[in-house]
Design a protein around this motif. Structure first.
Motif, PDB file in Angstrom:
ATOM      1  N   SER A 186      59.804  33.949 -23.746  1.00 15.21           N
ATOM      2  CA  SER A 186      60.357  34.231 -22.466  1.00 15.21           C
ATOM      3  C   SER A 186      59.149  34.939 -21.590  1.00 15.21           C
ATOM      4  O   SER A 186      58.439  35.457 -21.988  1.00 15.21           O
ATOM      5  CB  SER A 186      61.660  35.325 -22.682  1.00 15.21           C
ATOM      6  N   ALA A 187      59.463  34.745 -20.454  1.00 20.31           N
ATOM      7  CA  ALA A 187      58.714  35.434 -19.261  1.00 20.31           C
ATOM      8  C   ALA A 187      58.684  37.045 -19.401  1.00 20.31           C
ATOM      9  O   ALA A 187      57.551  37.734 -19.259  1.00 20.31           O
ATOM     10  CB  ALA A 187      58.978  35.032 -17.820  1.00 20.31           C
ATOM     11  N   ALA A 188      59.685  37.425 -19.721  1.00 20.56           N
ATOM     12  CA  ALA A 188      59.974  38.909 -19.793  1.00 20.56           C
ATOM     13  C   ALA A 188      59.321  39.689 -20.724  1.00 20.56           C
ATOM     14  O   ALA A 188      58.783  40.611 -20.898  1.00 20.56           O
ATOM     15  CB  ALA A 188      61.466  39.286 -19.864  1.00 20.56           C
ATOM     16  N   SER A 189      58.848  38.630 -21.899  1.00 19.88           N
ATOM     17  CA  SER A 189      57.899  39.300 -22.905  1.00 19.88           C
ATOM     18  C   SER A 189      56.407  39.753 -22.718  1.00 19.88           C
ATOM     19  O   SER A 189      55.921  40.506 -23.389  1.00 19.88           O
ATOM     20  CB  SER A 189      57.881  38.005 -23.997  1.00 19.88           C
ATOM     21  N   PHE A 190      56.140  39.428 -21.300  1.00 19.23           N
ATOM     22  CA  PHE A 190      54.899  39.568 -20.770  1.00 19.23           C
ATOM     23  C   PHE A 190      54.809  40.852 -20.053  1.00 19.23           C
ATOM     24  O   PHE A 190      53.873  41.232 -19.420  1.00 19.23           O
ATOM     25  CB  PHE A 190      54.228  38.285 -20.152  1.00 19.23           C
ATOM     26  N   ARG A 191      56.017  41.663 -19.981  1.00 18.92           N
ATOM     27  CA  ARG A 191      55.924  42.797 -19.487  1.00 18.92           C
ATOM     28  C   ARG A 191      55.053  43.957 -19.829  1.00 18.92           C
ATOM     29  O   ARG A 191      54.441  44.856 -19.215  1.00 18.92           O
ATOM     30  CB  ARG A 191      57.436  43.512 -19.640  1.00 18.92           C
ATOM     31  N   GLU A 192      54.805  43.840 -21.098  1.00 19.63           N
ATOM     32  CA  GLU A 192      53.805  44.570 -21.988  1.00 19.63           C
ATOM     33  C   GLU A 192      53.036  43.994 -22.762  1.00 19.63           C
ATOM     34  O   GLU A 192      52.322  44.687 -23.502  1.00 19.63           O
ATOM     35  CB  GLU A 192      54.769  45.698 -22.996  1.00 19.63           C
ATOM     36  N   ARG A 193      52.801  42.741 -22.510  1.00 21.74           N
ATOM     37  CA  ARG A 193      51.949  41.878 -23.293  1.00 21.74           C
ATOM     38  C   ARG A 193      50.826  41.038 -22.576  1.00 21.74           C
ATOM     39  O   ARG A 193      51.107  40.850 -21.337  1.00 21.74           O
ATOM     40  CB  ARG A 193      52.587  41.061 -24.163  1.00 21.74           C
ATOM     41  N   ASP A 194      49.638  40.947 -23.203  1.00 24.16           N
ATOM     42  CA  ASP A 194      48.859  40.139 -22.823  1.00 24.16           C
ATOM     43  C   ASP A 194      48.843  38.832 -23.213  1.00 24.16           C
ATOM     44  O   ASP A 194      48.817  38.672 -24.397  1.00 24.16           O
ATOM     45  CB  ASP A 194      47.299  40.759 -23.070  1.00 24.16           C
ATOM     46  N   PRO A 195      48.958  37.536 -22.351  1.00 24.03           N
ATOM     47  CA  PRO A 195      49.047  36.094 -22.992  1.00 24.03           C
ATOM     48  C   PRO A 195      48.029  35.911 -24.030  1.00 24.03           C
ATOM     49  O   PRO A 195      48.239  35.324 -24.975  1.00 24.03           O
ATOM     50  CB  PRO A 195      48.980  35.305 -21.877  1.00 24.03           C
ATOM     51  N   ASP A 196      46.685  36.278 -23.566  1.00 24.23           N
ATOM     52  CA  ASP A 196      45.741  36.072 -24.559  1.00 24.23           C
ATOM     53  C   ASP A 196      45.732  36.640 -25.860  1.00 24.23           C
ATOM     54  O   ASP A 196      45.334  36.044 -27.010  1.00 24.23           O
ATOM     55  CB  ASP A 196      44.280  36.182 -24.004  1.00 24.23           C
ATOM     56  N   GLU A 197      46.062  37.706 -25.988  1.00 30.95           N
ATOM     57  CA  GLU A 197      46.355  38.630 -27.142  1.00 30.95           C
ATOM     58  C   GLU A 197      47.449  38.159 -27.884  1.00 30.95           C
ATOM     59  O   GLU A 197      47.218  38.007 -29.085  1.00 30.95           O
ATOM     60  CB  GLU A 197      46.538  40.226 -26.884  1.00 30.95           C
ATOM     61  N   LEU A 198      48.391  37.795 -27.384  1.00 28.02           N
ATOM     62  CA  LEU A 198      49.637  37.047 -28.161  1.00 28.02           C
ATOM     63  C   LEU A 198      49.239  35.987 -28.705  1.00 28.02           C
ATOM     64  O   LEU A 198      49.652  35.725 -29.807  1.00 28.02           O
ATOM     65  CB  LEU A 198      50.649  37.002 -27.204  1.00 28.02           C
ATOM     66  N   TYR A 199      48.680  35.112 -27.823  1.00 27.42           N
ATOM     67  CA  TYR A 199      48.147  33.654 -28.513  1.00 27.42           C
ATOM     68  C   TYR A 199      47.275  33.874 -29.506  1.00 27.42           C
ATOM     69  O   TYR A 199      47.352  33.354 -30.567  1.00 27.42           O
ATOM     70  CB  TYR A 199      47.425  33.013 -27.421  1.00 27.42           C
ATOM     71  N   ARG A 200      46.286  34.876 -29.621  1.00 28.36           N
ATOM     72  CA  ARG A 200      45.432  35.258 -30.645  1.00 28.36           C
ATOM     73  C   ARG A 200      45.999  35.498 -31.836  1.00 28.36           C
ATOM     74  O   ARG A 200      45.812  35.125 -33.037  1.00 28.36           O
ATOM     75  CB  ARG A 200      44.312  36.163 -30.156  1.00 28.36           C
ATOM     76  N   ARG A 201      47.029  36.383 -31.648  1.00 30.91           N
ATOM     77  CA  ARG A 201      47.718  36.970 -32.869  1.00 30.91           C
ATOM     78  C   ARG A 201      48.563  36.019 -33.595  1.00 30.91           C
ATOM     79  O   ARG A 201      48.662  35.919 -34.717  1.00 30.91           O
ATOM     80  CB  ARG A 201      48.498  38.096 -32.500  1.00 30.91           C
ATOM     81  N   LEU A 202      49.377  35.186 -32.777  1.00 34.67           N
ATOM     82  CA  LEU A 202      50.086  34.063 -33.321  1.00 34.67           C
ATOM     83  C   LEU A 202      49.344  33.141 -33.967  1.00 34.67           C
ATOM     84  O   LEU A 202      49.607  32.621 -35.232  1.00 34.67           O
ATOM     85  CB  LEU A 202      50.989  33.570 -32.329  1.00 34.67           C
ATOM     86  N   LEU A 203      48.103  32.839 -33.507  1.00 34.32           N
ATOM     87  CA  LEU A 203      47.244  31.903 -34.371  1.00 34.32           C
ATOM     88  C   LEU A 203      46.760  32.580 -35.644  1.00 34.32           C
ATOM     89  O   LEU A 203      46.595  31.992 -36.689  1.00 34.32           O
ATOM     90  CB  LEU A 203      46.152  31.378 -33.422  1.00 34.32           C
ATOM     91  N   GLN A 204      46.332  33.850 -35.602  1.00 36.01           N
ATOM     92  CA  GLN A 204      46.072  34.347 -36.659  1.00 36.01           C
ATOM     93  C   GLN A 204      47.010  34.513 -38.035  1.00 36.01           C
ATOM     94  O   GLN A 204      46.750  34.645 -39.108  1.00 36.01           O
ATOM     95  CB  GLN A 204      45.318  35.937 -36.443  1.00 36.01           C
ATOM     96  N   SER A 205      48.182  34.872 -37.390  1.00 34.20           N
ATOM     97  CA  SER A 205      49.451  34.641 -38.562  1.00 34.20           C
ATOM     98  C   SER A 205      49.571  33.721 -39.191  1.00 34.20           C
ATOM     99  O   SER A 205      50.242  33.849 -40.322  1.00 34.20           O
ATOM    100  CB  SER A 205      50.583  35.068 -37.676  1.00 34.20           C
ATOM    101  N   GLY A 206      48.816  32.519 -38.781  1.00 30.14           N
ATOM    102  CA  GLY A 206      49.111  31.230 -39.333  1.00 30.14           C
ATOM    103  C   GLY A 206      50.649  30.403 -39.332  1.00 30.14           C
ATOM    104  O   GLY A 206      50.928  29.615 -39.914  1.00 30.14           O
ATOM    105  N   LEU A 207      51.205  30.887 -37.936  1.00 29.89           N
ATOM    106  CA  LEU A 207      52.278  30.538 -37.813  1.00 29.89           C
ATOM    107  C   LEU A 207      52.409  28.765 -37.383  1.00 29.89           C
ATOM    108  O   LEU A 207      51.313  28.406 -36.930  1.00 29.89           O
ATOM    109  CB  LEU A 207      53.059  31.066 -36.401  1.00 29.89           C
ATOM    110  N   THR A 208      53.441  28.276 -37.916  1.00 31.35           N
ATOM    111  CA  THR A 208      53.515  26.855 -37.517  1.00 31.35           C
ATOM    112  C   THR A 208      54.868  26.490 -36.984  1.00 31.35           C
ATOM    113  O   THR A 208      55.949  27.219 -37.166  1.00 31.35           O
ATOM    114  CB  THR A 208      53.312  25.823 -38.832  1.00 31.35           C
ATOM    115  N   THR A 209      54.843  25.430 -36.111  1.00 30.39           N
ATOM    116  CA  THR A 209      55.985  24.999 -35.408  1.00 30.39           C
ATOM    117  C   THR A 209      56.034  23.643 -35.136  1.00 30.39           C
ATOM    118  O   THR A 209      55.193  22.835 -35.017  1.00 30.39           O
ATOM    119  CB  THR A 209      56.011  26.106 -34.135  1.00 30.39           C
TER     120      THR A 209
END
Length: 244
Positions: A186-209
């Motif tokens: 959601s757009a609201a998820s970036f109220r306290e989040r940096d998009p680059d940091e979120l992308y990096r963490r999701l990649l590191q987690s190994g998430l597949t979709t």
């Protein structure tokens, strides 16, 4: 021989129970609907930008997803009483027609707060992992301490609702499983989040979709243009091809 009969009977019951569990598990797994899955940066993964949470639910339904685990990325967790939607009609015409509660609620009650409940009711989602903001997670953790069906762990909080499994966590605690998920951001998820940091963490987690839904939350006064701009940046990182 008489002494052995009870043991043989017990063994037969255990075998039957095992086969029943195995059959149910196999049926549940075979009923799940997936498309081609990959990491966040895999161009084969479906990516879509929607204007509202309701549109996301209808998109999943139209695509025919079934029995899926969903990773929800938002700011806070919306709470509502699902019992208000569980009333069957008092009067029905004759001859009686098959009554479909999920179809009725999707048609009449779907909104921005209950869209995940409606998705579960339709069999689209069987389990939810919610990645909340630090403040949103702290608020939920404080309230969860009073719940009976709660389990606190290193990677988050497990809190079921009427048997429906839900895990609440943060981006730094999130641990992806091996199963491909439906991903909702959601757009609201970036109220306290940096998009680059979120992308990096999701990649590191190994998430597949196999499906990423980015929600603009148009018409929501609580969502700022800055948060939608961050969602656009996240879409760029995904290579979504469609800018919000």
């Amino acid at each position: 021989m008489k002494r052995r009969t009870p043991y043989l009977f017990s063994a037969a019951i255990l075998l039957l129970a095992f086969l029943s569990c195995w059959a149910l598990d196999s049926y549940g797994r075979s009923a799940r609907v997936y498309n081609r899955a990959g990491r966040l940066n895999d161009p084969a993964v479906a990516r879509v930008v929607v204007t509202s949470p309701q549109e996301a639910c209808l998109f999943w339904k139209e695509r025919g997803y079934r029995g899926r685990r969903l990773v929800f990325i938002g700011d806070r967790w919306a709470r509502f009483d699902p019992s208000q939607y569980n009333e069957a009609p008092l009067y029905r015409g004759y001859p009686f027609k098959l009554y479909n509660l999920a179809a009725k609620q999707t048609r009449e009650d779907l909104d921005a707060e209950n869209f995940l409940y409606i998705a579960a009711l339709n069999g689209i989602v069987r389990e939810i992992t919610a990645i909340l903001s630090p403040n949103g997670f702290a608020e939920l953790a404080a309230e969860a301490r009073a719940a009976r069906n709660v389990r606190f762990g290193r990677h988050g909080i497990f809190l079921s609702h009427q048997g429906f499994p839900r895990t609440f966590t943060t981006a730094s605690r999130f641990q992806a499983g091996t199963e491909p998920v439906l991903l909702y951001v959601s757009a609201a998820s970036f109220r306290e989040r940096d998009p680059d940091e979120l992308y990096r963490r999701l990649l590191q987690s190994g998430l597949t979709t196999d499906c990423i839904v980015l929600c603009l939350q148009d018409g929501d006064p609580a969502v700022s243009p800055a948060e939608r701009a961050k969602l656009a940046r996240f879409a760029e990182l995904l290579g979504a091809g469609a800018k919000p």
